[in-house]
Motif scaffolding. Sequence first.
Motif, PDB file in Angstrom:
ATOM      1  N   VAL A  36     -13.186  -6.521  -7.577  1.00 39.92           N
ATOM      2  CA  VAL A  36     -12.831  -5.800  -6.345  1.00 39.92           C
ATOM      3  C   VAL A  36     -13.982  -5.929  -5.360  1.00 39.92           C
ATOM      4  O   VAL A  36     -15.144  -5.761  -5.727  1.00 39.92           O
ATOM      5  CB  VAL A  36     -12.558  -4.303  -6.637  1.00 39.92           C
ATOM      6  CG1 VAL A  36     -12.316  -3.549  -5.334  1.00 39.92           C
ATOM      7  CG2 VAL A  36     -11.370  -4.149  -7.563  1.00 39.92           C
ATOM      8  N   THR A  40     -10.511  -6.350  -0.923  1.00 40.24           N
ATOM      9  CA  THR A  40      -9.432  -6.098  -1.883  1.00 40.24           C
ATOM     10  C   THR A  40      -9.414  -4.646  -2.357  1.00 40.24           C
ATOM     11  O   THR A  40      -8.779  -4.327  -3.361  1.00 40.24           O
ATOM     12  CB  THR A  40      -9.578  -7.034  -3.110  1.00 40.24           C
ATOM     13  OG1 THR A  40     -10.869  -6.832  -3.717  1.00 40.24           O
ATOM     14  CG2 THR A  40      -9.446  -8.484  -2.693  1.00 40.24           C
ATOM     15  N   ALA A  42      -8.255  -1.927  -0.616  1.00 36.99           N
ATOM     16  CA  ALA A  42      -7.158  -1.108  -0.090  1.00 36.99           C
ATOM     17  C   ALA A  42      -6.106  -0.705  -1.120  1.00 36.99           C
ATOM     18  O   ALA A  42      -5.683   0.462  -1.151  1.00 36.99           O
ATOM     19  CB  ALA A  42      -6.500  -1.805   1.102  1.00 36.99           C
ATOM     20  N   PRO A  43      -5.621  -1.602  -1.988  1.00 40.90           N
ATOM     21  CA  PRO A  43      -4.592  -1.188  -2.950  1.00 40.90           C
ATOM     22  C   PRO A  43      -5.042  -0.066  -3.878  1.00 40.90           C
ATOM     23  O   PRO A  43      -4.224   0.752  -4.325  1.00 40.90           O
ATOM     24  CB  PRO A  43      -4.305  -2.476  -3.732  1.00 40.90           C
ATOM     25  CG  PRO A  43      -4.689  -3.575  -2.803  1.00 40.90           C
ATOM     26  CD  PRO A  43      -5.879  -3.059  -2.061  1.00 40.90           C
ATOM     27  N   TYR A  44      -6.342  -0.015  -4.172  1.00 39.82           N
ATOM     28  CA  TYR A  44      -6.853   1.047  -5.037  1.00 39.82           C
ATOM     29  C   TYR A  44      -6.891   2.374  -4.277  1.00 39.82           C
ATOM     30  O   TYR A  44      -6.572   3.427  -4.827  1.00 39.82           O
ATOM     31  CB  TYR A  44      -8.251   0.672  -5.540  1.00 39.82           C
ATOM     32  CG  TYR A  44      -8.238  -0.544  -6.424  1.00 39.82           C
ATOM     33  CD1 TYR A  44      -8.052  -0.425  -7.798  1.00 39.82           C
ATOM     34  CD2 TYR A  44      -8.364  -1.819  -5.883  1.00 39.82           C
ATOM     35  CE1 TYR A  44      -8.007  -1.549  -8.614  1.00 39.82           C
ATOM     36  CE2 TYR A  44      -8.320  -2.947  -6.689  1.00 39.82           C
ATOM     37  CZ  TYR A  44      -8.135  -2.805  -8.046  1.00 39.82           C
ATOM     38  OH  TYR A  44      -8.080  -3.930  -8.843  1.00 39.82           O
ATOM     39  N   ALA A  46      -4.894   3.098  -1.906  1.00 38.57           N
ATOM     40  CA  ALA A  46      -3.491   3.488  -1.712  1.00 38.57           C
ATOM     41  C   ALA A  46      -3.004   4.369  -2.853  1.00 38.57           C
ATOM     42  O   ALA A  46      -2.128   5.225  -2.667  1.00 38.57           O
ATOM     43  CB  ALA A  46      -2.615   2.241  -1.604  1.00 38.57           C
ATOM     44  N   GLN A  47      -3.555   4.181  -4.052  1.00 39.68           N
ATOM     45  CA  GLN A  47      -3.176   5.030  -5.179  1.00 39.68           C
ATOM     46  C   GLN A  47      -3.701   6.450  -4.997  1.00 39.68           C
ATOM     47  O   GLN A  47      -3.075   7.417  -5.426  1.00 39.68           O
ATOM     48  CB  GLN A  47      -3.730   4.443  -6.481  1.00 39.68           C
ATOM     49  CG  GLN A  47      -3.180   3.078  -6.831  1.00 39.68           C
ATOM     50  CD  GLN A  47      -3.818   2.517  -8.090  1.00 39.68           C
ATOM     51  OE1 GLN A  47      -3.825   3.160  -9.148  1.00 39.68           O
ATOM     52  NE2 GLN A  47      -4.378   1.312  -7.994  1.00 39.68           N
ATOM     53  N   SER A  50      -1.665   8.382  -1.745  1.00 42.05           N
ATOM     54  CA  SER A  50      -0.238   8.088  -1.901  1.00 42.05           C
ATOM     55  C   SER A  50       0.594   9.130  -1.157  1.00 42.05           C
ATOM     56  O   SER A  50       0.080  10.188  -0.764  1.00 42.05           O
ATOM     57  CB  SER A  50       0.129   8.127  -3.381  1.00 42.05           C
ATOM     58  OG  SER A  50      -0.037   9.459  -3.881  1.00 42.05           O
ATOM     59  N   GLU A 187      -5.527  -1.400  10.101  1.00 45.69           N
ATOM     60  CA  GLU A 187      -4.976  -1.626   8.768  1.00 45.69           C
ATOM     61  C   GLU A 187      -5.040  -0.332   7.953  1.00 45.69           C
ATOM     62  O   GLU A 187      -5.721   0.620   8.325  1.00 45.69           O
ATOM     63  CB  GLU A 187      -5.758  -2.729   8.051  1.00 45.69           C
ATOM     64  CG  GLU A 187      -5.778  -4.060   8.779  1.00 45.69           C
ATOM     65  CD  GLU A 187      -4.391  -4.678   8.915  1.00 45.69           C
ATOM     66  OE1 GLU A 187      -3.568  -4.472   7.991  1.00 45.69           O
ATOM     67  OE2 GLU A 187      -4.129  -5.346   9.925  1.00 45.69           O
ATOM     68  N   ILE A 189      -6.592   0.288   5.288  1.00 42.84           N
ATOM     69  CA  ILE A 189      -7.944   0.594   4.829  1.00 42.84           C
ATOM     70  C   ILE A 189      -8.685   1.487   5.816  1.00 42.84           C
ATOM     71  O   ILE A 189      -9.461   2.360   5.415  1.00 42.84           O
ATOM     72  CB  ILE A 189      -8.748  -0.715   4.577  1.00 42.84           C
ATOM     73  CG1 ILE A 189     -10.104  -0.414   3.944  1.00 42.84           C
ATOM     74  CG2 ILE A 189      -8.895  -1.517   5.853  1.00 42.84           C
ATOM     75  CD1 ILE A 189     -10.056   0.045   2.531  1.00 42.84           C
ATOM     76  N   TYR A 192      -7.392   4.993   5.212  1.00 40.01           N
ATOM     77  CA  TYR A 192      -7.871   5.554   3.951  1.00 40.01           C
ATOM     78  C   TYR A 192      -9.300   6.071   4.084  1.00 40.01           C
ATOM     79  O   TYR A 192      -9.639   7.138   3.571  1.00 40.01           O
ATOM     80  CB  TYR A 192      -7.810   4.495   2.844  1.00 40.01           C
ATOM     81  CG  TYR A 192      -6.435   3.992   2.520  1.00 40.01           C
ATOM     82  CD1 TYR A 192      -5.312   4.821   2.582  1.00 40.01           C
ATOM     83  CD2 TYR A 192      -6.238   2.657   2.154  1.00 40.01           C
ATOM     84  CE1 TYR A 192      -4.049   4.346   2.295  1.00 40.01           C
ATOM     85  CE2 TYR A 192      -4.974   2.179   1.846  1.00 40.01           C
ATOM     86  CZ  TYR A 192      -3.884   3.016   1.924  1.00 40.01           C
ATOM     87  OH  TYR A 192      -2.631   2.545   1.634  1.00 40.01           O
ATOM     88  N   LYS A 237       8.936  -0.889   7.119  1.00 36.46           N
ATOM     89  CA  LYS A 237       9.250  -2.257   6.719  1.00 36.46           C
ATOM     90  C   LYS A 237      10.371  -2.850   7.565  1.00 36.46           C
ATOM     91  O   LYS A 237      10.487  -4.074   7.679  1.00 36.46           O
ATOM     92  CB  LYS A 237       9.636  -2.288   5.243  1.00 36.46           C
ATOM     93  CG  LYS A 237       8.488  -1.984   4.294  1.00 36.46           C
ATOM     94  CD  LYS A 237       8.939  -2.031   2.851  1.00 36.46           C
ATOM     95  CE  LYS A 237       7.768  -1.717   1.906  1.00 36.46           C
ATOM     96  NZ  LYS A 237       8.185  -1.733   0.481  1.00 36.46           N
TER      97      LYS A 237
END
Length: 250
Positions: A36, A40, A42-44, A46-47, A50, A187, A189, A192, A237
């Motif tokens: 990470v 990379t 951001a996906p973490y 996002a958890q 949420s 974005e 990120i 967050y 979306k």
Amino acid sequence: MDYLKNAFNKVGWFLPAYVQVGFLERVAKQIDDDVVCEKTLAPYLAQIYSPENLAAMVSERYHTVPFVNEYQEIISESVEAHFLGLDHIAVSGLMPVIEGAGKKLAGSRNVEVGSIRSVFVNLAEDCRKEVTDKQIGAVNEIISMLDAFINFTDSNLYINSKKYPFSDNTNRHGILHGAFADSDYGEAINFYKAIGAIDFLCFISALRAPISCFAPSTTEASNSLSLYYRLCLKLAKQKPKPANKAIKSD
């Protein structure tokens, strides 16, 4: 906790409030193993941020926290904007809240307020001293969190925008002064990191206010709100993308 602090500061983040240490340790290990990186992360995050977790914060926490509660509607609208895919608006809405709540928290502690950059350094240092002197909670853990937040605000959030060291551009000056254009930020990120700063101010406020230092539990109200946020994600979306039109400068 110093290991976690160093890992997250390395990728332009800090130790967040209301997150289980086990999760942070897993992410820190992947940062340390170069699995990470800042691009990379951001996906973490996002958890952590949420629909379910943020719905609980919006419906059960922000309106109860001294000083932060004065901005509860702005925070709520910014969270909604994020789930609608409007992260430029979400982040620019939260930046003044971070400053306003931070200054008021500093004022409540009689902390010297000079430049906006010094507000958070001095506020965290004051909290650091109080936690140490009064042996509040898990002292070493809280001190590591405060130190990581100092580094984030001093070296990232409030640094000169031209010196911002990461690609995401979560920087107050660049965003609010218009130095950053559409393509420079906006974005998930950015959101967050901004909402994480709000949560950290909630944690600082809880050092003196009768508020839990743990994440709020889900309720019927938060469950309903999280369903709405999930709907917002679906709508985002479906949103048509605007045509890219080059604008010629005079």
